[in-house]
Design a protein around this motif. Structure first.
Motif, PDB file in Angstrom:
ATOM      1  N   ARG A 127       0.836  -1.209   0.000  1.00  0.00           N
ATOM      2  CA  ARG A 127       0.000   0.000   0.000  1.00  0.00           C
ATOM      3  C   ARG A 127       0.870   1.258   0.000  1.00  0.00           C
ATOM      4  N   CYS A 128       1.897   1.243   0.832  1.00  0.00           N
ATOM      5  CA  CYS A 128       2.787   2.412   0.913  1.00  0.00           C
ATOM      6  C   CYS A 128       3.460   2.651  -0.443  1.00  0.00           C
ATOM      7  N   LEU A 129       3.823   1.557  -1.088  1.00  0.00           N
ATOM      8  CA  LEU A 129       4.466   1.681  -2.398  1.00  0.00           C
ATOM      9  C   LEU A 129       3.489   2.248  -3.419  1.00  0.00           C
ATOM     10  N   ARG A 130       2.236   1.829  -3.328  1.00  0.00           N
ATOM     11  CA  ARG A 130       1.225   2.363  -4.260  1.00  0.00           C
ATOM     12  C   ARG A 130       1.041   3.860  -4.044  1.00  0.00           C
ATOM     13  N   THR A 144       2.759   2.480 -14.680  1.00  0.00           N
ATOM     14  CA  THR A 144       1.597   1.979 -15.409  1.00  0.00           C
ATOM     15  C   THR A 144       0.495   2.995 -15.194  1.00  0.00           C
ATOM     16  N   PRO A 145      -0.522   2.976 -16.041  1.00  0.00           N
ATOM     17  CA  PRO A 145      -1.614   3.931 -15.832  1.00  0.00           C
ATOM     18  C   PRO A 145      -2.232   3.787 -14.441  1.00  0.00           C
ATOM     19  N   ALA A 146      -2.386   2.537 -13.982  1.00  0.00           N
ATOM     20  CA  ALA A 146      -3.002   2.333 -12.668  1.00  0.00           C
ATOM     21  C   ALA A 146      -2.118   2.908 -11.562  1.00  0.00           C
ATOM     22  N   ALA A 147      -0.801   2.660 -11.662  1.00  0.00           N
ATOM     23  CA  ALA A 147       0.114   3.167 -10.631  1.00  0.00           C
ATOM     24  C   ALA A 147       0.135   4.696 -10.651  1.00  0.00           C
ATOM     25  N   HIS A 184     -10.513   5.342 -12.860  1.00  0.00           N
ATOM     26  CA  HIS A 184     -10.105   4.101 -13.511  1.00  0.00           C
ATOM     27  C   HIS A 184      -9.723   3.031 -12.508  1.00  0.00           C
ATOM     28  N   GLU A 185     -10.101   1.827 -12.823  1.00  0.00           N
ATOM     29  CA  GLU A 185      -9.883   0.692 -11.918  1.00  0.00           C
ATOM     30  C   GLU A 185      -8.392   0.391 -11.744  1.00  0.00           C
ATOM     31  N   SER A 186      -8.012   0.072 -10.516  1.00  0.00           N
ATOM     32  CA  SER A 186      -6.592  -0.194 -10.267  1.00  0.00           C
ATOM     33  C   SER A 186      -6.352  -1.604  -9.756  1.00  0.00           C
ATOM     34  N   HIS A 187      -7.340  -2.424  -9.837  1.00  0.00           N
ATOM     35  CA  HIS A 187      -7.246  -3.799  -9.331  1.00  0.00           C
ATOM     36  C   HIS A 187      -6.193  -4.571 -10.090  1.00  0.00           C
TER      37      HIS A 187
END
Lengths: 265, 172
Positions: free
Chosen positions: B20-23, B96-99, B169-172
């Motif tokens: 989580r911290c990295l995200r 990445t787009p999610a990151a 946008h979904e980040s799963h």
């Protein structure tokens, strides 16, 4: 607004939230027996793969960063700090009967607005914290006024509606103390009256720092366990930071009074 | 909390906290620092009562550590990061787009009040529905919607109206 509603509909139709999947992957298995979440994962290949992936990543993480040296290093760091355990031995919120103390208590003419509450459609109730110091007559505590170890505090209620009252104390280490009523583990009925001083007083201990006084005013009695659970949840939700504690999920009007104890000069 | 319990918690949830911290922070060294800070707090937690939802509790602490770090400016500023996103740069990190989206949300969250942040984290970072957020926070769904709207206003003010939809946008 349309954007968020579309997004919300999409969320409701899809797989469990990433947070739920993480919880399923990492929590002990007994937490997820026979739940909607476990039922979904049992039947969903994509979610099963995600759970397996998370668990596998965790195994890799622990191989690279094993628990024992990590915690040992942290423990050495925290052990070098002064222990706070003994500062709390004296707390226990010694409750003294007010009879015979000769303390004069008065309801303030201008109540602290944050202490005024009402049930929906009900009448206002005003709560006041009184402070007695060095044997001087007790007086209403001023907003943001610091308190000293040894101060004696009491509570006053004024209002045109009856209800049930429970007053709790929470410190920075999540130690819960019931302030009122002192003699039974449930909220006590308080009849409507112009002014009344509640029985009992609290002598503040030597601990310095922030604390919360949390007042629960309800139409129905609340038991000790219900209040403790709500306060503990609030503390957990706030990540253990008192200034962020907000008590919710309990059928009562709640006032959170933040106090700070400082050393005498 | 004693060291044995903290160790058990680390074994079970340490990876989740670090992830989580990295995200939120996007830098491995910063995430390591945050993980360290989180478990220092765990060791200092002295309540006799067990934590009811350990993962949620740890995430709350982790979020606080990360947002404090972002607020203190130890990480990239929102403006800098936004420019990088537009240029497709990655600052040496895997991008990445999610990151990018999560990091963008995190930087916005660091600038929000606690009330808005608590709701927006669960919605945008944890991917909960509004009803799930309401239950987790202990407020009504209407309140959740209001706070999310306030967050989007904040995002629009910082990013421009056209980019607010990116946050969903979904980040799963």
């Amino acid at each position: 607004m349309k954007v968020i509603d579309r997004e919300e509909v999409a969320r409701q139709r899809r797989h469990p939230s990433p947070r739920s999947i993480e919880s399923f992957a990492f929590d002990p298995p007994e937490n997820h027996r026979q739940t909607q979440l476990s039922d979904h994962i049992d039947e969903c290949e994509r979610c099963q793969q995600r759970v397996e992936q998370l668990r596998s990543e965790r195994d890799g993480f622990l191989t690279d960063r094993p628990a024992a040296p990590f915690i040992a290093a942290l423990s050495r760091g925290t052990a070098s700090e002064p222990s706070r355990r003994f500062r709390w031995l004296a707390l226990a919120a010694a409750v003294l009967l007010a009879v015979g103390t000769g303390v004069y208590l008065g309801i303030p003419r201008t109540p602290d607005p944050s202490s005024v509450v009402q049930f929906k459609g009900g009448k206002h109730i005003n709560f006041t914290i009184f402070v007695g110091r060095d044997g001087a007559p007790a007086r209403p505590r001023r907003e943001a006024e610091p308190l000293y170890p040894g101060d004696v505090i009491r509570f006053g209620v004024a209002g045109a509606q009856s209800g049930y009252l429970y007053i709790a104390n929470l410190d920075g280490e999540n130690r819960f103390t019931r302030y009122y009523p002192a003699d039974k583990p449930a909220s006590a009925p308080v009849l409507k009256s112009e002014r009344q001083i509640l029985e009992g007083s609290i002598v503040l201990d030597e601990y310095l720092g922030p604390e919360l006084i949390i007042i629960f005013w309800s139409k129905q009695p609340l038991d000790d366990a219900t209040v403790r659970r709500a306060v503990t949840r609030a503390f957990d939700r706030a990540g253990g930071e008192l200034e962020r504690v907000e008590v919710a999920g309990i059928d009562a009007v709640v006032i959170v009074k933040r106090i700070r104890k400082v050393a005498r000069r | 909390m004693d060291a044995a319990l903290a160790k058990e918690m680390y074994q079970r949830y340490g990876y989740a906290v670090h992830r989580r911290c990295l995200r939120l922070l996007r830098e491995s060294a910063a995430a390591d620092d945050a993980l360290h800070d989180v478990f220092i707090k765990v060791l200092r937690y002295r309540s006799a009562a067990p934590v009811e939802h350990p993962l949620a509790w740890l995430y709350t602490i982790a979020d606080r550590c990360c947002f404090d770090a972002l607020k203190k400016g130890r990480r990239l500023t929102l403006v800098d990061r936004t420019e990088q996103l537009e240029c497709g740069e990655s600052n040496g990190q895997s991008s990445t787009p999610a990151a990018d989206r999560v990091h963008l949300v995190a930087q916005l969250l660091a600038r929000c009040s606690d009330r808005i942040r608590r709701v927006a984290v669960l919605y945008y970072i944890d991917g909960m529905t509004q009803q799930e957020v309401a239950e987790a926070v202990g407020c009504s769904r209407k309140t959740v919607k209001k706070r999310l709207a306030a967050f989007r206003d904040k995002a629009a003010a910082n990013l421009g109206e056209s980019r607010v939809e990116e946050l969903n946008h979904e980040s799963h």
